[in-house]
Design an enzyme around this catalytic site. Sequence first.
Site, PDB file in Angstrom:
ATOM      1  NE  ARG A   9      10.100  17.314  28.513  1.00 38.97           N
ATOM      2  CZ  ARG A   9       8.852  16.970  27.865  1.00 38.97           C
ATOM      3  NH1 ARG A   9       8.143  17.376  27.571  1.00 38.97           N
ATOM      4  NH2 ARG A   9       8.503  15.869  28.976  1.00 38.97           N
TER       5      ARG A   9
ATOM      6  NE  ARG B 252      16.956  24.156  32.377  1.00 36.35           N
ATOM      7  CZ  ARG B 252      16.111  23.944  32.093  1.00 36.35           C
ATOM      8  NH1 ARG B 252      15.937  22.659  32.736  1.00 36.35           N
ATOM      9  NH2 ARG B 252      14.839  23.971  31.231  1.00 36.35           N
TER      10      ARG B 252
END
Lengths: 349, 349, 349
Positions: free
Chosen positions: B90, B140
């Site tokens: 997501r 990330r």
Amino acid sequence: MNAAADPALAVPDDAAVPAESEATVIANPAPAGRWGHRHLLDVDVLSESDLDLVMRTADTMAGVLARPIPKVPTLRGWGITILFYEASTRTRVSFEVAAKNLSADVVNIAAASSSVSKGESLIDTVRTIEALGARMLVMRHATSGAPYLAAEHFSGSVLNGGDGWHAHPTQALLDLYTLRARLPGGSVRGKKIVILGDVLHSRVARSNLWSLTAAGADVWVCGPSTLLRGFETWSRAGVAGSRGFTVTSDLRAALRDADAVMALRIQRERMASGLLPSLREYAARFGLTRERLALAKPDALVMHPGPMNEGVEIAPDVASGAQSVIEDQVANGVAVRMALLYLLAGARE
Amino acid sequence: MNAAADPALAVPDDAAVPAESEATVIANPAPAGRWGHRHLLDVDVLSESDLDLVMRTADTMAGVLARPIPKVPTLRGWGITILFYEASTRTRVSFEVAAKNLSADVVNIAAASSSVSKGESLIDTVRTIEALGARMLVMRHATSGAPYLAAEHFSGSVLNGGDGWHAHPTQALLDLYTLRARLPGGSVRGKKIVILGDVLHSRVARSNLWSLTAAGADVWVCGPSTLLRGFETWSRAGVAGSRGFTVTSDLRAALRDADAVMALRIQRERMASGLLPSLREYAARFGLTRERLALAKPDALVMHPGPMNEGVEIAPDVASGAQSVIEDQVANGVAVRMALLYLLAGARE
Amino acid sequence: MNAAADPALAVPDDAAVPAESEATVIANPAPAGRWGHRHLLDVDVLSESDLDLVMRTADTMAGVLARPIPKVPTLRGWGITILFYEASTRTRVSFEVAAKNLSADVVNIAAASSSVSKGESLIDTVRTIEALGARMLVMRHATSGAPYLAAEHFSGSVLNGGDGWHAHPTQALLDLYTLRARLPGGSVRGKKIVILGDVLHSRVARSNLWSLTAAGADVWVCGPSTLLRGFETWSRAGVAGSRGFTVTSDLRAALRDADAVMALRIQRERMASGLLPSLREYAARFGLTRERLALAKPDALVMHPGPMNEGVEIAPDVASGAQSVIEDQVANGVAVRMALLYLLAGARE
């Protein structure tokens, strides 16, 4: 809904792109004697004038990259498939960015080599990619020669993004571009260029030997003798049967008065083969340190195709030092690949 | 083909985009005192007026998303690389959609953390991404602080898409946006917001503590005491040395009269560490059920950063119940990320 | 920067696309009685007139593909997510190319089936994809029926890209298109079409049985009796309770005077199940060789959904022979998928 009568489908094309400029690119055939290659499989077939044309076209593309919006509509609507059978970040992304900067539609396929154990399967894959609409195929494969097989079965253009130990033509061309941009005089002619490291397994070394000798450089290859096998013989025969180069395990002789030093990546998996001592011993004997670099000319360029094992084939302070043009290589790679996509597209029309 | 003379390359840009509006966005510097951040590494440095600016810009972007064609040309020609060292669907897709809605060119790189075992390699990767043309880097990483290291070596903007247990600023901002959109009065000031679950390992909790206390909320963190370690100390010191919050393992006290409850994902791998009882016991003691939710205010909002373990930290009927704003969070995430990309791009120019 | 006042955000849309043509496509509802399906989950619900409409729309799309720039702005700004829980190259890329040719914004998600062990998770994933802005969802899943579950929770259109052994509707439609394009008379009515191989595990066979019998073909399914289980019963009941077909393990009877032969891929993992003899024995008894093909009509078409095990279910010289339309199938797949995306988009408005 009646698709045939739908005005959105009836428009000849996205009105965004002036039809004339598209037409100019696509209808304009390459002038005779300029760029006559349908594929880019290696640099061995490129003449010195071909190399010049790539370099000058890359200059234009570097100008595009310097714009606030580094995009041109040149390849709008062209399907380009990037088929990589080996893991890669920088080469894959570089081609993707180059293609998108030319407004092409890019499809990425990451294939495991294991699923293509038979040549027929590669052919089947290539034919499928063509049927899906790709007009250019960029491929990387662990098997030397695979892009040649693909080119026989693909009606568009194949660009070799690296095949086994054999060739990595776009790397050699971006290296040449970087050298010309940074060397005094803007030419490699007569310049001493050292390729240092695991020459035996390096497609980068092989492609650079073709392009650098074609452009008149004085090329030296240097590394442990186990990693130079076969190159003595080749150097005696000469590249293309005539263009000599020097092979040596004497690092000091190689570096002395060099204009540029290109360190090659050491593949850790070579240890197992017995061809290499330990990484530590390799670094001690052949690593490009600041002390060794001092043997070269004061402004000698430091290059590396990446990704680097810092502290093994190259010391961190050399990699990020003032003489390093490693990031230039990456940036120039986008311009050079844009130039190649552009030239190959022109040759097709 | 002579690239330098080719009209398709000579056009300053794809004529599709009116040059004026592009110029307006890019040339228009952020007014002094408005948005002064080059990177988005955490919410800790955002003032209440920064938070307001993000919220109002996200409102504008929500308006764009409500159009039949939810796209604007704002970042046309901007290269944005999404580099994720941890698996994600997501967050990765949300950034990709946000960037594409602004007409940026997006490159995805899914990196295995294992291949970046040394700090040097991350730096090398970041420099390479910049040389390839990226002007923004969304990343990330499993290691707390990795985006800070990246930001030191990247001349564009770095957006933290989650680093270790440390921070997940875009999640905190979309949570704030969702709360403001759905809470009576349109503000979190004075509202009781409960963060429930594995607070210890949660970057979502940490970033929300910064932004929610900055916006004046009454924040409670609640979970098994083993999963609250260190937060007692932090609450006594106060966020930013002054903004208090409440830490408790008393679920009923936490939920009583709450305005919103944010359940955190329980990572199954925490079982092995001995910090958590079984999932069944966790669900029995801390799972957000309909009965427990009844302790909160009648219209209390139910939130979750996803993906959910339904039946563990949240009961399925609560997750999909009338009070749930979990899908709002996802949808708002696109608007908030568009706002952040927009503001960071403006700050760069 | 004040986003609300920024002219680049205030423009109603990328000025590149004439607002009228967009409006025409999007505002133009499907005429009553023409295309009334919101999803494409299987071909079983398609009437003969639905099939005709898909075929005629695909003709229009084939015309778009024949243009120098094979793109139309029809679905500009539409988010299309391709969610594949099973590995795929050709189907995934075919949908991606089709969507991009219609100017949609495509997001690829390659999900491991293992991470979706519970139905709730699939629902959560689908709702998240919708909240992220997708208006169409193309999905492949190992579990039969999964796209039906997705369709219940997705407010846009779901296209089934293959679910378990159940259905592969776009494959059946591209097969029908290819047959109509290449068979004399331009119709499958009354034509003998043989589906050969592992019928039991084949979603391609099941979907083709629906569409080919609906279009009036004389369908034969042929393979080892262990791989035809249940099809005898179905053939007696008839497809849709009335449309018969023939089931046999007699390869010669099946091939005799056939108009087209569709060989199915043999999955190597079926060996372990004991349902199949060795690959060698399968090839010897049921492989489509040149000698066996000679039993069919002289110009009988050879089809295969790919990827092929050449030398197992199909001999290499048959696969690449003059009667093969296997690459046509791939190319037509793009046109048929463009047509389906177009029709479903129209039905939504």
